[in-house]
Design an enzyme around this catalytic site. Structure first.
Site: not given
Length: 486
Positions: A154, A252, A286
């Site tokens: 992303n 993460e 995210c």
């Protein structure tokens, strides 16, 4: 001269030089048009194991390189990326589906990460400790050795370089496994930047690959630290495998970040912030604002403004100057997003904007009257969807925001910032933004979440990066040999 030349990286992986991979190749495809852009090497487990061994061989010499020389390589890498920013942005648009603004932001932040890492190389790396004995006692931070970095599709450039750059600056060798869907802008680009910056062969290796390559990277004995960015489900598997092999793993992971709009907020300005938080890069972040919690006093105006903003945004070819939202990364992600939207509408939500798509282009979507158990509210969507839930009291807002396994980012919009901070203190979150939405990132700030969002802040800023990519060593020195009772 091009920085990213298909004639150089085509059908190859980077091991210090561009070489064929045992795992074959992966097509490089534009999600915007379906155009075939070439093919890049796909690493198999044997490629990864060989890379880890190679990295272990060259890492000690890199660690003993004067910090001034390591810093110079990082600065030169930053200069090269800045010099070739247009080319880097073009590949982020072509391969990653990034609109022009997002691509420019990615290159800007990645360049800043390289410069911050250069400064990291000269930071103090120890402290003198108190001792009751006649000796000098100190602790020092030494390189971990070989660091494995697994980066997602992303934000492929930022989410790779924010681990790669500080790990290199601190004297480690790095094996990077970018997502095969963005292996050029998230892998080949960095390989060429560091190669041209003068990084010694083998200190950085770039091996795109699938899950088998990732598993091999985690299991490889020379790899002592693994930095993973990706979904919570994949992160659990990475953490379990890392624990089995006694690796230090930084995770993460996903999020479902809430934006709380209190009763004293300006609903129009709050909605503009909320639109950015939910729709930037098609919601494939995210930190995306996944839950809009809005006080009932301003909710109608907020939803109207948010829906109007969604309807006004241009969705299309990311190369277009007016484009705000490009394509989702692939058909599987599009179908997941649409199923969550339709499931929420079927459960009683009102479709205030969007809810449709053409090819991989999904319209920015606003869902009003959402229940906390609606699919698009309870799940990380990873698409341009803004579910709105109304609340009547601050206690209810806190309960709704905290009622999630995730804890990555939190935004609170209010006319009283101190009250916003008081509310934030009641909600577990790794990141808090008062009077802003949930998406933000700076190289100087620690980044990370709690709960299902990961294992805490470990990227960004001097302290977090040193903790992440070094080991603490205790050292004592005496003037003479110590005497002992026997």
């Amino acid at each position: 001269m091009h920085l990213i030349d298909p004639d150089v990286w085509g059908h190859k992986v980077f091991t210090g030089a561009w070489t064929p991979a045992a795992g074959g190749t992966t097509p490089v495809v534009s999600p915007a048009t379906g155009t075939h852009l070439g093919a890049i090497g796909r690493a198999g487990p044997e490629d990864v194991r060989a890379a880890a061994d190679r990295a272990a061989d060259v890492q000690p010499q890199w660690a003993h390189t004067p910090y001034t020389d390591r810093a110079a390589v990082l600065r030169t890498a930053g200069d090269l990326l800045a010099e070739h920013k247009e080319e880097a942005q073009r590949w982020l648009r072509l391969e990653g589906g990034s609109a022009r603004g997002k691509a420019a932001f990615s290159v800007h932040v990645a360049t800043a990460e390289l410069y911050e890492a250069a400064a990291l190389a000269s930071q103090a790396h120890g402290e003198v400790l108190r001792t009751a004995q006649p000796k000098l006692s100190l602790s020092r931070q030494v390189p971990a050795g070989v660091v494995g970095v697994i980066a997602p599709f992303n934000f492929p450039l930022i989410l790779a370089v924010r681990s790669v750059a500080p790990a290199l600056a601190l004297g480690n060798a790095v094996v990077l496994k970018p997502d095969p869907r963005t292996a050029v802008c998230g892998g080949a680009l960095l390989a060429e930047v560091f190669r041209r910056a003068g990084l010694p062969d083998g200190v950085l290796q770039v091996l795109p690959g699938g899950a088998d390559a990732g598993e091999a990277l985690i299991a490889a004995p020379p790899v002592r630290v693994v930095s993973f960015t990706g979904s919570t489900a994949a992160g659990r598997a990475v953490g379990e495998l890392g624990a089995r092999h006694l690796k230090r793993v930084h995770l993460e992971l996903g999020g479902n970040s809430p934006l709380i709009v209190l009763a004293d907020a300006d609903p129009g300005r709050a909605a503009a912030a909320g639109a950015w938080g939910s729709f930037l890069h098609q919601g494939q972040i995210c930190m995306t604002t996944g839950r809009h919690l809005v006080h009932e006093r301003v909710a109608d105006a907020y939803v109207d403004a948010l829906a109007a903003k969604a309807d006004s945004l241009t969705v299309g070819d990311p190369d277009g100057a007016e484009t705000v939202l490009g394509p989702l990364i692939d058909a599987g992600q599009r179908d997941k997003v649409h199923a969550l939207v339709r499931g929420s509408v079927d459960a009683g939500a009102r479709l205030a904007a969007g809810g449709s798509y053409t090819d991989l282009y999904y319209r920015p979507t606003v869902l009003d009257g959402v229940a906390p158990d609606s699919p698009a509210y309870a799940t990380e969507v990873f698409g341009p969807v803004a579910p709105v839930v109304r609340f009547s009291s601050t206690d209810e807002a806190v309960r709704l925001a905290a009622d999630s396994p995730y804890g990555l980012s939190l935004g609170i919009i209010t006319g009283n910032p101190m009250r916003g901070l008081e509310v934030a203190d009641r909600i577990p979150s790794g990141i808090v933004h008062i009077n802003d939405q949930t998406v933000d990132d700076e190289p100087t700030a620690p980044f990370g979440g709690v709960g299902d969002s990961g294992t805490g802040a470990r990227f960004g800023g001097t302290r977090a990066n040193i903790d992440a990519f070094t080991e603490t060593q205790w050292v004592t020195m005496r003037a003479d040999i110590a005497r002992h009772p026997f």
